[in-house]
Design an enzyme around this catalytic site. Sequence first.
Site, PDB file in Angstrom:
ATOM      1  N   HIS A  43       0.867  -1.184   0.000  1.00  0.00           N
ATOM      2  CA  HIS A  43       0.000   0.000   0.000  1.00  0.00           C
ATOM      3  C   HIS A  43       0.902   1.232   0.000  1.00  0.00           C
ATOM      4  O   HIS A  43       1.212   1.791   1.052  1.00  0.00           O
ATOM      5  CB  HIS A  43      -0.902  -0.012   1.229  1.00  0.00           C
ATOM      6  N   GLU A  70      -2.685  -1.711  -3.060  1.00  0.00           N
ATOM      7  CA  GLU A  70      -3.793  -0.975  -2.462  1.00  0.00           C
ATOM      8  C   GLU A  70      -3.503   0.521  -2.529  1.00  0.00           C
ATOM      9  O   GLU A  70      -2.348   0.942  -2.464  1.00  0.00           O
ATOM     10  CB  GLU A  70      -3.961  -1.354  -0.989  1.00  0.00           C
ATOM     11  N   HIS A 190      -8.131  -6.420   7.329  1.00  0.00           N
ATOM     12  CA  HIS A 190      -7.975  -5.435   8.393  1.00  0.00           C
ATOM     13  C   HIS A 190      -8.221  -6.093   9.760  1.00  0.00           C
ATOM     14  O   HIS A 190      -9.343  -6.476  10.083  1.00  0.00           O
ATOM     15  CB  HIS A 190      -8.876  -4.205   8.254  1.00  0.00           C
TER      16      HIS A 190
END
Length: 238
Positions: A43, A70, A190
């Site tokens: 990310h 991401e 997450h």
Amino acid sequence: MTNLSVNINKIATLRNARGENVPDLLKVAADCETFGAQGITVHPRPDQRHIRRDDVYKLRPLVRTEFNIEGYPAPEFMELVLQVRPTQVTLVPDAPDALTSSAGWDVASNMEFLTSVVERLREAGIRSSIFVGTDIDNIRLAAKTGADRIELYTKPYADLYPTDPERAVAPFVEAADAAFKCGLGVNAGHDLSLVNLEWFHSHIPRLSEVSIGHALICDALYLGLEETIHRYLQCLRS
């Protein structure tokens, strides 16, 4: 089987703390694959506080499994992913200074934007995934953007799991069912961990992928990276 994609952002954070190349991000990514992970996630953020743009370019030819990038689809992010062409791009609504992802997209308010981004990814042959919560109407709208998958934001599940696992997983089961009926694949990520992953997976057996970084890297400090990845994979085989 559900794929395990290892988010290696925290490895980059540790490396950046000293300004050198220890730990070696590229070696860690290769080791994750050798130990059985079916994907690598990064990310890159605008401030480059962990994964840097040059990391992404270096990783691309080395990653043999699925490569998932991401990020918020700002112009510079889209330029990066369209050049690198990973397996998948996961679209997240994070502000540039966000510490971590804290919510999914409000698709209705961003319908035109997300549809255009998904179209650009499809034209480049890149699978798209939209990061969302469990709201059913929102998921149905995500399908209308043309996205291939959604990624369910699982922090609410992780927070409630220790006290009420049945209630914690219920909205995610409903959300996944709604997504499947719309033709969407389902990813999740997450705060998934060795504590709560097996229960989550057992209730959503058609889950395509979980992306796990923080908890997995923390576990590796105690268990070692190879043993940690094996334990996460075992959770996904149950």
